[in-house]
Enzyme design. Structure first.
Site, PDB file in Angstrom:
ATOM      1  N   SER A 150       0.834  -1.197   0.000  1.00 56.22           N
ATOM      2  CA  SER A 150       0.000   0.000   0.000  1.00 56.22           C
ATOM      3  C   SER A 150       0.877   1.258   0.000  1.00 56.22           C
ATOM      4  O   SER A 150       1.696   1.439  -0.886  1.00 56.22           O
ATOM      5  CB  SER A 150      -0.972  -0.039   1.188  1.00 56.22           C
ATOM      6  OG  SER A 150      -1.999   0.912   1.054  1.00 56.22           O
ATOM      7  N   ASP A 256      -9.266  -6.406  -4.029  1.00 53.16           N
ATOM      8  CA  ASP A 256      -8.850  -5.296  -3.170  1.00 53.16           C
ATOM      9  C   ASP A 256      -9.962  -4.256  -3.132  1.00 53.16           C
ATOM     10  O   ASP A 256     -10.352  -3.706  -4.164  1.00 53.16           O
ATOM     11  CB  ASP A 256      -7.557  -4.682  -3.711  1.00 53.16           C
ATOM     12  CG  ASP A 256      -6.898  -3.715  -2.748  1.00 53.16           C
ATOM     13  OD1 ASP A 256      -7.619  -2.877  -2.176  1.00 53.16           O
ATOM     14  OD2 ASP A 256      -5.675  -3.791  -2.572  1.00 53.16           O
ATOM     15  N   HIS A 300      -7.501  -6.206   0.524  1.00 52.15           N
ATOM     16  CA  HIS A 300      -6.325  -5.333   0.617  1.00 52.15           C
ATOM     17  C   HIS A 300      -5.375  -5.787   1.729  1.00 52.15           C
ATOM     18  O   HIS A 300      -4.176  -5.991   1.492  1.00 52.15           O
ATOM     19  CB  HIS A 300      -6.787  -3.897   0.860  1.00 52.15           C
ATOM     20  CG  HIS A 300      -5.683  -2.887   0.850  1.00 52.15           C
ATOM     21  ND1 HIS A 300      -5.061  -2.470  -0.304  1.00 52.15           N
ATOM     22  CD2 HIS A 300      -5.088  -2.207   1.870  1.00 52.15           C
ATOM     23  CE1 HIS A 300      -4.137  -1.579  -0.021  1.00 52.15           C
ATOM     24  NE2 HIS A 300      -4.125  -1.394   1.293  1.00 52.15           N
TER      25      HIS A 300
END
Length: 324
Positions: A150, A256, A300
């Site tokens: 991320s 995600d 995610h």
């Protein structure tokens, strides 16, 4: 994770600044004493956690689920000299449900480029203390692979692009950057304006749109020009000429729910437009400037919480780096 059969030597929360800082720390995991690892045949893996630049629950320990998938039966373990996982100062998060930030806490009121400068400071410390990233001539120094999830992926690319970092002639202790040989970027954020555009009304609820706006403004301020300057996809030529970096892996899950595949697509277009070669196009192990895209599975945070996919990607990239 107090101990691990694969990583029996563990050092947690080591300060990389002087004076020490609560969040500017890193953790080290060694499969064997470092003196038993040959720099010509082993590499370091350096992990940068995510958490939208502000989540206090995502820390250097986010690497530990991945470590659990390295065992003495995994061949790539013999090629790992050590794994380092880096903490950095966080942006404000006064609405966090269990650990809200305070205006008086300097460690949790960071603004860009504080995060990337912290990562660079940590890499400078690893270079001084362990020779990570130094020249491998004469058998000295270790190559390293950068892994980021991320905003951790964002930080790695910002680092290489020099976004928000002082010029080399300023005499900063953080200027001795050791560039990675390869990057594994997991669900990264490469175009910040695009991220906000994708999470505006009516495509997002008012509550969700407000969350993304708070995240970006908390880390980068309110000016769109600052968001663009901090976006790695706006700096593609730098990566092709980065010393030592030969390959980038962009990995994303179609499940995600927080970061769209369009982020990978934007970064891929940017790299290809400046001369990078996609793996499916005339792949050659000896060629510089290779970028490949991989599909992951799960949500995610599942990617790092479960860890097996991250371990598999690391195991795949290690032999390439050693052969360089």
């Amino acid at each position: 994770m107090a101990s691990s059969a694969a990583f029996p030597i563990i050092r947690l929360a080591i300060p990389y600044t002087s004076p020490p800082s609560r969040l500017r720390t890193l953790s080290l995991y060694f499969p064997r004493p470092l003196e038993e690892s040959d720099p010509a045949n082993t590499v370091w893996v350096i992990y940068i956690h995510g958490g939208a630049w502000r989540d206090p629950l995502q820390t250097a320990q986010c690497i530990e689920p991945t470590l659990a998938h390295f065992t003495n039966r995994v061949p790539s373990l013999n090629k790992i000299a050590a794994i380092a996982s880096i903490n950095y100062r966080l942006s404000p998060y006064p609405t966090h449900p269990t650990d809200p930030s305070s205006k008086d806490d300097e460690e949790r009121n960071a603004k860009h480029p504080d995060h990337v400068r912290d990562v660079k400071e940590a890499l400078a410390w690893l270079r001084r203390e362990y020779g990570v990233g130094q020249s491998n001539r004469g058998g000295k120094g270790f190559k390293w692979i950068g892994v980021g999830h991320s905003c951790g992926a964002t930080l790695l690319l910002q680092l290489i692009a020099g976004v928000g970092l002082p010029p080399k002639d300023e005499g900063s202790t953080t200027t001795a950057l050791a560039h990675p040989s390869a990057l594994i970027l997991l669900a990264g954020i490469y175009n910040i304006p695009l991220l906000l555009e994708n999470h505006q009304q009516p495509s997002s609820s008012p509550e969700f749109a407000a969350i993304y706006k708070d995240i970006i403004q908390g880390a980068f301020g309110k000016e769109k020009s600052a968001w663009e300057d901090a976006s790695p996809s706006y700096h593609p030529p730098v990566f092709l000429h980065s010393m030592g970096l030969t390959s980038v892996m962009l990995a994303h899950s179609p499940y995600d729910e927080l970061v769209e595949k369009e982020q990978d697509e934007a970064m891929l277009r940017s790299l290809k437009s400046s001369g990078w070669t996609a793996v499916e196009e005339n792949y050659s192990q000896s060629q510089r400037g290779l970028v490949e895209c991989r599909n992951l599975s799960g949500s995610h945070d599942f990617v790092w919480e479960e860890g097996s996919q991250v371990a598999e990607l690391i195991s795949e990239v290690i032999p390439r780096v050693i052969m360089q």
